[in-house]
Design a protein around this motif. Structure first.
Motif, PDB file in Angstrom:
ATOM      1  N   ARG A 122     -20.463   2.649  11.112  1.00 49.97           N
ATOM      2  CA  ARG A 122     -19.408   1.867  10.466  1.00 49.97           C
ATOM      3  C   ARG A 122     -18.884   2.568   9.214  1.00 49.97           C
ATOM      4  N   VAL A 168     -16.359   5.271  10.382  1.00 52.58           N
ATOM      5  CA  VAL A 168     -15.015   4.810  10.739  1.00 52.58           C
ATOM      6  C   VAL A 168     -14.351   4.028   9.604  1.00 52.58           C
ATOM      7  N   GLY A 169     -14.979   4.044   8.419  1.00 51.58           N
ATOM      8  CA  GLY A 169     -14.331   3.449   7.261  1.00 51.58           C
ATOM      9  C   GLY A 169     -14.380   1.934   7.207  1.00 51.58           C
ATOM     10  N   LEU A 170     -15.321   1.316   7.925  1.00 50.17           N
ATOM     11  CA  LEU A 170     -15.426  -0.139   7.876  1.00 50.17           C
ATOM     12  C   LEU A 170     -16.403  -0.606   6.786  1.00 50.17           C
ATOM     13  N   LEU A 171     -17.275   0.300   6.368  1.00 55.71           N
ATOM     14  CA  LEU A 171     -18.211  -0.031   5.293  1.00 55.71           C
ATOM     15  C   LEU A 171     -18.082   1.012   4.198  1.00 55.71           C
ATOM     16  N   LYS A 172     -18.358   0.584   2.985  1.00 59.72           N
ATOM     17  CA  LYS A 172     -18.276   1.504   1.862  1.00 59.72           C
ATOM     18  C   LYS A 172     -19.686   1.924   1.469  1.00 59.72           C
ATOM     19  N   TYR A 178     -13.008   4.800   2.328  1.00 64.52           N
ATOM     20  CA  TYR A 178     -13.190   3.422   2.772  1.00 64.52           C
ATOM     21  C   TYR A 178     -11.848   2.681   2.774  1.00 64.52           C
ATOM     22  N   GLY A 179     -11.660   1.817   3.761  1.00 62.45           N
ATOM     23  CA  GLY A 179     -10.424   1.046   3.858  1.00 62.45           C
ATOM     24  C   GLY A 179      -9.478   1.714   4.842  1.00 62.45           C
ATOM     25  N   ASP A 180      -8.258   1.991   4.410  1.00 61.83           N
ATOM     26  CA  ASP A 180      -7.287   2.632   5.300  1.00 61.83           C
ATOM     27  C   ASP A 180      -7.533   4.136   5.340  1.00 61.83           C
ATOM     28  N   ASN A 196      -9.385   8.344  10.831  1.00 63.59           N
ATOM     29  CA  ASN A 196      -9.553   7.599  12.075  1.00 63.59           C
ATOM     30  C   ASN A 196      -8.669   8.090  13.200  1.00 63.59           C
ATOM     31  N   PHE A 253     -13.509   4.717  18.492  1.00 63.83           N
ATOM     32  CA  PHE A 253     -14.708   3.967  18.131  1.00 63.83           C
ATOM     33  C   PHE A 253     -14.947   2.840  19.119  1.00 63.83           C
ATOM     34  N   CYS A 295      -2.805  -1.102  21.449  1.00 58.50           N
ATOM     35  CA  CYS A 295      -3.557  -0.046  20.756  1.00 58.50           C
ATOM     36  C   CYS A 295      -2.704   1.209  20.606  1.00 58.50           C
ATOM     37  N   ILE A 344      -0.122   0.934  17.903  1.00 56.72           N
ATOM     38  CA  ILE A 344      -0.704   1.059  16.562  1.00 56.72           C
ATOM     39  C   ILE A 344      -0.974   2.530  16.247  1.00 56.72           C
ATOM     40  N   ALA A 353     -10.986   3.313  23.166  1.00 51.98           N
ATOM     41  CA  ALA A 353     -11.445   4.312  22.196  1.00 51.98           C
ATOM     42  C   ALA A 353     -10.901   5.708  22.520  1.00 51.98           C
ATOM     43  N   HIS A 362       3.758  -0.836  11.959  1.00 56.15           N
ATOM     44  CA  HIS A 362       2.598  -1.684  12.211  1.00 56.15           C
ATOM     45  C   HIS A 362       2.928  -3.162  12.071  1.00 56.15           C
ATOM     46  N   VAL A 371       4.612  -4.311  15.284  1.00 57.83           N
ATOM     47  CA  VAL A 371       3.642  -4.352  16.378  1.00 57.83           C
ATOM     48  C   VAL A 371       2.758  -5.589  16.248  1.00 57.83           C
ATOM     49  N   LEU A 429      -8.647  -2.596  16.303  1.00 62.69           N
ATOM     50  CA  LEU A 429      -7.302  -2.252  15.847  1.00 62.69           C
ATOM     51  C   LEU A 429      -7.345  -1.591  14.472  1.00 62.69           C
ATOM     52  N   THR A 437      -9.788   0.178  13.203  1.00 59.84           N
ATOM     53  CA  THR A 437     -10.305   1.547  13.289  1.00 59.84           C
ATOM     54  C   THR A 437      -9.294   2.472  13.960  1.00 59.84           C
ATOM     55  N   LYS A 438      -8.228   1.912  14.518  1.00 59.94           N
ATOM     56  CA  LYS A 438      -7.139   2.748  15.033  1.00 59.94           C
ATOM     57  C   LYS A 438      -6.119   3.008  13.938  1.00 59.94           C
ATOM     58  N   LEU A 487      -4.623   0.559  11.972  1.00 64.48           N
ATOM     59  CA  LEU A 487      -3.726  -0.556  11.661  1.00 64.48           C
ATOM     60  C   LEU A 487      -3.897  -0.930  10.188  1.00 64.48           C
ATOM     61  N   ARG A 509      -4.065  -3.071   6.856  1.00 67.29           N
ATOM     62  CA  ARG A 509      -4.484  -4.452   6.622  1.00 67.29           C
ATOM     63  C   ARG A 509      -3.334  -5.281   6.066  1.00 67.29           C
ATOM     64  N   LYS A 529      -7.921  -6.616   1.841  1.00 68.55           N
ATOM     65  CA  LYS A 529      -8.189  -5.174   1.792  1.00 68.55           C
ATOM     66  C   LYS A 529      -9.593  -4.879   1.304  1.00 68.55           C
ATOM     67  N   GLN A 581     -15.219  -6.771   3.534  1.00 67.99           N
ATOM     68  CA  GLN A 581     -15.990  -5.945   4.473  1.00 67.99           C
ATOM     69  C   GLN A 581     -16.060  -6.681   5.793  1.00 67.99           C
ATOM     70  N   LEU A 582     -15.690  -5.971   6.853  1.00 75.37           N
ATOM     71  CA  LEU A 582     -15.635  -6.636   8.164  1.00 75.37           C
ATOM     72  C   LEU A 582     -16.870  -6.315   8.988  1.00 75.37           C
TER      73      LEU A 582
END
Lengths: 305, 66, 254
Positions: free
Chosen positions: A47, A50-54, A69-71, A75, A80, A100, A103, A147, C3, C6, C102, C104-105, C107, C109, C250, C253-254
């Motif tokens: 995680r 892929v930038g979902l956790l810091k 982290y974040g955008d 990626n 993923f 997908c 995006i 993915a 985005h 979409v 989405l 992680t692709k 998109l 926030r 933003k 944490q997800l």
């Protein structure tokens, strides 16, 4: 070139330190098995990648670019597959892949081609119903398709097989094996049989650090023990050999099972040759003489306490 | 009946809207087996006999995943 | 495609296929019909059910009664249904994890929040328009008077209040863990505004005035311009709430 580089990654949830300075390098075009007990920090690591956790500290580089982290821009190189991929139940597979693709920013013609190709690869080509009615295995396969949509350099799969039945598992492993060479695959698992089946590299995570990593043959060589298996003509002959004074003097551990002896020489400076010499001196011709390779299972048990 | 004769241009669309909502909800109840809340035996009478509120309650609280 | 577009498209498809658009349109259409009908029939029914010999003199119903029904129903039931329908707009995605793929692709926030808001706004506008046009048509059909004034400016105020409530709901959804939490926060916000209205001077700035002073506009007892401060505050608050929703989301944490 390495696709993924992790250096000194630390992360804790509350007082629980999950990652304690993880270092890991994934070279290009490998299938990389990321092994560890449940709770060892595999999902957390993925995680973060892929930038979902810091993370608390440390850096992660994907194709040479640092992950933020974040955008995160990195990626675009990554596909993923989360441990339990979730979709919009009211969509059909093609619609979902279209979403997908849009995006990701692929042109619509390309999305259509790629989606058809991928649904074929994962065996969902003729399934034109809403995702809400899919089984776990089907969702997992659609997860691989989404993915792979952006033709990633790196595919990260979090426990892709752990929730599936044997047939579902085999399907997923076959798909992963089939994309070898085009995409680097990192997948986490606690099922060692899966790793043995398709991986060429392996890293074992335990208590937040890497305790073992390398190609499977390298590791096996490194953990080679002086273990041998000798099959005798009869059980009596085996027992006689096992009890002989010369053998005991070598400092060995012997386990007998009918006419087979499993012998481990504890002195590392000695080679298997001493056993062959001994057999020759006793004028015994064994039916079989084998150098025992360590299994991943035994290795895993050894490095993960 | 007098009331209906006098006000049919206003009552008819109202009845059509209510019946349409009821039928949409009933169809959904019958086509699905999983509800977020309640059972089929519970939702069918609710949707059919409680006008407007019944179908709305079903779609907001009872509708399960597709 | 951007985005935002979409994700807006995805949201609209979702609202259509999960029956949210249908519920909103049908409910608001039914409200639209009921308002003039209730206004017209209430005196007649009352007369019918009065015991023999009791004479009551009810004033002849007018278009004012019809619009009074409209603002009573939409500000109460209409807004409640709207908030209920959209209460799980973010929490269901967060609890199920459908956004992970989405995001992680790549998109953004911001696009998630703005796309969701735009879709709710579209449906709210269409539903309110349905109710308004229906009530208007039948009011003209049943009552041929011209007592009612400021029809557009009064419904505009209600529309703007609805937009504000949707912004509150979305911001609450980024804070709360579940749809019930979001509902609770939105309800709490509404209660706060109502408490604020205890102070006589507050109504001039209170967004709640946009859902409370509509009949005074229709009967021409206040000027539209007297609500301009409340309109300004509401627009500013809605924008601030959306910005807050984006910032909070933003950091989530997800």
């Amino acid at each position: 070139m390495s696709v993924l580089e992790i250096s000194d990654l630390r992360m804790s949830f509350g007082s629980h330190q999950v990652l304690q300075g993880l270092n890991m390098v994934v070279p290009e075009n490998s299938i990389f098995g990321f092994v560890g007990k449940n709770g060892a920090g595999k999902t957390t690591t993925m995680r973060i990648v892929v930038g979902l956790l810091k993370p608390d500290s440390g850096t992660v580089k994907v194709c040479g670019e640092e992950v933020v982290y974040g955008d995160t821009k990195t990626n675009r190189h990554i596909g993923f597959l989360p441990d339990v991929p979730e979709f919009y139940g009211y969509m059909r597979p093609m619609e979902y892949l279209k979403l997908c693709g849009e995006i990701t920013g692929l042109p619509s013609k390309k999305i259509k081609e790629r989606s058809e190709e991928l649904l074929e690869l994962v065996g969902l080509k003729d399934v034109n119903r809403r995702i809400g009615g899919f089984s776990r295995g089907m969702k997992q396969r659609l997860g691989i398709a989404q993915a792979l949509l952006n033709e990633p350099k790196l595919l990260i799969c979090d426990e892709p097989t752990s929730a599936l039945d044997p047939i579902g598992r085999k399907q997923i492993l076959d798909i992963l094996a089939s994309i070898k060479g085009r995409t680097t695959v990192v997948f986490s698992t606690h099922i060692l049989a899966d790793v043995e089946r398709i991986c060429d590299r392996i890293a074992v995570l335990d208590q937040g650090i890497l305790v073992l990593s390398g190609t499977i043959s390298e590791i096996q060589k490194q953990y080679q023990r002086n273990s041998f298996m000798i099959k005798f003509a009869t059980a009596d002959q085996a027992a006689e050999f096992s009890a002989s004074e010369e053998l005991q003097q070598l400092g060995v551990k012997v386990v007998q099972e009918e006419n087979v002896l499993a012998i481990t020489i504890e002195d590392h400076s000695l080679r298997g040759q001493v056993l062959i010499d001994l057999l020759a001196a006793k004028q015994i011709t064994p039916e079989k003489f084998e150098v025992v390779e360590p299994t991943l299972e035994s290795l895993f048990a050894e490095v993960v306490q | 009946m007098d009331v209906f004769k006098e006000y049919w241009p206003i009552l008819l669309p109202l009845i059509i809207a209510e019946v349409a909502l009821m039928l949409a909800a009933l169809r959904h109840v019958l086509k699905h087996r999983n509800y977020r809340f309640g059972t089929r035996a519970f939702w069918i009478p609710v949707v059919v006999f409680i006008q407007i509120i019944g179908p709305i309650a079903y779609f907001i609280f009872g509708r399960g995943e597709d | 495609m951007s985005h935002f577009r979409v994700f807006f498209k995805k949201e609209m498809v979702e609202h259509i296929r999960t029956y949210k658009l249908l519920i909103m349109l049908v409910v608001f259409f039914i409200f639209g019909i009921m308002n003039p009908l209730t206004a017209k029939l209430t005196p007649e029914l009352l007369e019918k059910f009065m015991p023999e010999g009791v004479l009551i003199s009810l004033p002849e119903p007018s278009s004012i009664d019809s619009w009074a029904q409209f603002y009573k129903n939409i500000t109460q039931m209409g807004l409640i249904v709207t908030v209920l329908v959209f209460s799980s707009v973010l929490s269901s995605e967060l609890s199920k994890g459908t956004l992970i793929n989405l995001l992680t692709k790549g998109l953004s926030r911001t696009a998630v929040i703005m796309g969701k808001f735009a879709a709710m706004l579209t449906i709210w506008t269409a539903s309110l328009a349905t109710a308004f046009v229906t009530t208007w048509g039948y009011t003209v059909f049943l009552f041929s008077d011209d007592y009612s004034a400021n029809l557009f400016s009064s419904v505009f105020c209600l529309w703007l209040f609805g937009v504000f409530i949707l912004a509150v709901l979305l911001c609450s959804s980024t804070l709360a863990a579940s749809s019930y939490g979001a509902l609770l926060l939105t309800g709490a916000a509404a209660v706060c505004l109502a408490i604020l209205n205890i102070f006589p001077k507050a109504w001039k700035y209170n967004p709640l005035s946009l859902a409370g002073k509509n009949m005074e506009l229709v009967t021409n007892s206040i000027m539209f311009s007297s609500l301009s401060y409340a309109i300004g505050v509401t627009v500013a608050a809605a924008i601030a709430l959306l910005a807050a929703a984006v910032l909070i989301f933003k950091r989530k944490q997800l």
